[in-house]
Design a protein around this motif. Structure first.
Motif, mmCIF file in Angstrom:
data_model
loop_
_atom_site.group_PDB
_atom_site.id
_atom_site.type_symbol
_atom_site.label_atom_id
_atom_site.label_comp_id
_atom_site.label_asym_id
_atom_site.label_seq_id
_atom_site.Cartn_x
_atom_site.Cartn_y
_atom_site.Cartn_z
ATOM 1 N N MET A 1 0.815 -1.184 0.000
ATOM 2 C CA MET A 1 0.000 0.000 0.000
ATOM 3 C C MET A 1 0.871 1.265 0.000
ATOM 4 S SD MET A 1 -3.199 0.502 2.465
ATOM 5 C CE MET A 1 -4.262 1.854 2.267
ATOM 6 N N LEU A 2 1.839 1.279 0.918
ATOM 7 C CA LEU A 2 2.849 2.349 0.947
ATOM 8 C C LEU A 2 4.191 1.703 1.210
ATOM 9 C CD1 LEU A 2 1.358 5.144 3.280
ATOM 10 C CD2 LEU A 2 1.695 5.301 0.830
ATOM 11 N N GLY A 3 5.239 2.266 0.675
ATOM 12 C CA GLY A 3 6.576 1.754 0.959
ATOM 13 C C GLY A 3 6.808 0.395 0.328
ATOM 14 N N ARG A 4 7.397 -0.505 1.125
ATOM 15 C CA ARG A 4 7.788 -1.807 0.588
ATOM 16 C C ARG A 4 7.725 -2.867 1.674
ATOM 17 N NH1 ARG A 4 12.892 -3.197 2.327
ATOM 18 N NH2 ARG A 4 14.126 -1.535 3.257
ATOM 19 N N PHE A 5 7.875 -4.119 1.254
ATOM 20 C CA PHE A 5 8.023 -5.217 2.195
ATOM 21 C C PHE A 5 9.510 -5.460 2.417
ATOM 22 C CE2 PHE A 5 3.643 -5.888 1.042
ATOM 23 C CZ PHE A 5 3.083 -6.301 2.239
ATOM 24 N N TYR A 6 9.840 -6.453 3.199
ATOM 25 C CA TYR A 6 11.236 -6.740 3.519
ATOM 26 C C TYR A 6 11.994 -7.277 2.311
ATOM 27 C CZ TYR A 6 9.452 -6.392 8.257
ATOM 28 O OH TYR A 6 8.863 -5.939 9.399
ATOM 29 N N SER A 7 13.265 -6.928 2.241
ATOM 30 C CA SER A 7 14.149 -7.492 1.219
ATOM 31 C C SER A 7 14.621 -8.858 1.719
ATOM 32 C CB SER A 7 15.350 -6.574 0.991
ATOM 33 O OG SER A 7 16.181 -6.571 2.137
ATOM 34 N N PRO A 8 15.127 -9.715 0.836
ATOM 35 C CA PRO A 8 15.626 -11.022 1.276
ATOM 36 C C PRO A 8 16.689 -10.926 2.371
ATOM 37 C CG PRO A 8 15.381 -11.010 -1.094
ATOM 38 C CD PRO A 8 15.150 -9.589 -0.625
ATOM 39 N N SER A 9 17.574 -9.955 2.294
ATOM 40 C CA SER A 9 18.615 -9.843 3.325
ATOM 41 C C SER A 9 18.033 -9.420 4.674
ATOM 42 C CB SER A 9 19.701 -8.861 2.893
ATOM 43 O OG SER A 9 19.170 -7.563 2.759
ATOM 44 N N GLU A 10 16.930 -8.680 4.669
ATOM 45 C CA GLU A 10 16.292 -8.274 5.925
ATOM 46 C C GLU A 10 15.590 -9.453 6.602
ATOM 47 O OE1 GLU A 10 15.467 -3.614 4.821
ATOM 48 O OE2 GLU A 10 14.012 -5.129 4.204
ATOM 49 N N TYR A 11 15.153 -10.438 5.818
ATOM 50 C CA TYR A 11 14.540 -11.634 6.395
ATOM 51 C C TYR A 11 15.560 -12.501 7.114
ATOM 52 C CZ TYR A 11 9.892 -11.273 4.315
ATOM 53 O OH TYR A 11 8.625 -10.883 3.994
ATOM 54 N N ALA A 12 16.832 -12.332 6.808
ATOM 55 C CA ALA A 12 17.876 -13.212 7.333
ATOM 56 C C ALA A 12 18.200 -12.971 8.801
ATOM 57 C CB ALA A 12 19.146 -13.077 6.495
ATOM 58 N N VAL A 13 17.796 -11.840 9.343
ATOM 59 C CA VAL A 13 18.098 -11.546 10.754
ATOM 60 C C VAL A 13 16.835 -11.112 11.481
ATOM 61 C CG1 VAL A 13 20.500 -10.887 10.388
ATOM 62 C CG2 VAL A 13 18.729 -9.155 10.248
ATOM 63 N N LEU A 14 16.750 -11.508 12.729
ATOM 64 C CA LEU A 14 15.669 -11.022 13.574
ATOM 65 C C LEU A 14 16.063 -9.661 14.121
ATOM 66 C CD1 LEU A 14 14.897 -14.293 15.550
ATOM 67 C CD2 LEU A 14 13.511 -13.273 13.748
ATOM 68 N N GLY A 15 15.100 -8.814 14.339
ATOM 69 C CA GLY A 15 15.410 -7.506 14.903
ATOM 70 C C GLY A 15 16.198 -6.628 13.966
ATOM 71 N N SER A 16 15.751 -6.534 12.716
ATOM 72 C CA SER A 16 16.465 -5.724 11.730
ATOM 73 C C SER A 16 16.327 -4.232 11.983
ATOM 74 C CB SER A 16 15.944 -6.044 10.325
ATOM 75 O OG SER A 16 14.601 -5.591 10.181
ATOM 76 N N GLY A 17 15.399 -3.854 12.873
ATOM 77 C CA GLY A 17 15.168 -2.434 13.115
ATOM 78 C C GLY A 17 14.214 -1.824 12.116
ATOM 79 N N LYS A 18 13.639 -2.677 11.261
ATOM 80 C CA LYS A 18 12.674 -2.219 10.259
ATOM 81 C C LYS A 18 11.374 -2.964 10.484
ATOM 82 C CE LYS A 18 16.383 -1.252 7.119
ATOM 83 N NZ LYS A 18 17.174 -1.772 6.032
ATOM 84 N N ILE A 19 10.255 -2.311 10.147
ATOM 85 C CA ILE A 19 8.960 -2.923 10.400
ATOM 86 C C ILE A 19 7.973 -2.560 9.296
ATOM 87 C CG2 ILE A 19 7.922 -1.087 11.799
ATOM 88 C CD1 ILE A 19 7.895 -4.652 12.946
#
Length: 78
Positions: free
Chosen positions: A1-19
């Protein structure tokens, strides 16, 4: 709807600091602010930068406010 979903590298770690937040959270708690991308919110005492607002998913996950990264791989901190 706005922005984006997670990139593959962001899925690789918990607590990426992005939501990614739900559209209902965006509308009800953040007043549908069109400039919400990049805003920081605190969840469980951790700062998270909003990278996206998900489209409405009422039948699938009606009570979900945020979509954190989910991974089965262990998080590595160096």
């Amino acid at each position: 709807m706005l922005g984006r979903f997670y990139s593959p590298s962001e899925y690789a770690v918990l607590g990426s600091g992005k939501i990614v937040i739900s559209s209902s959270f965006w509308k009800n708690k953040l007043q549908g602010d069109p400039n919400v991308i990049g805003r920081v919110i605190h969840l469980e005492e951790e700062a998270n930068t909003i990278i996206g607002v998900a489209p409405p998913l009422p039948d699938l996950l009606p009570d979900v406010d945020v979509y954190p990264t989910l991974t089965t791989r262990p998080s590595c901190h160096t």
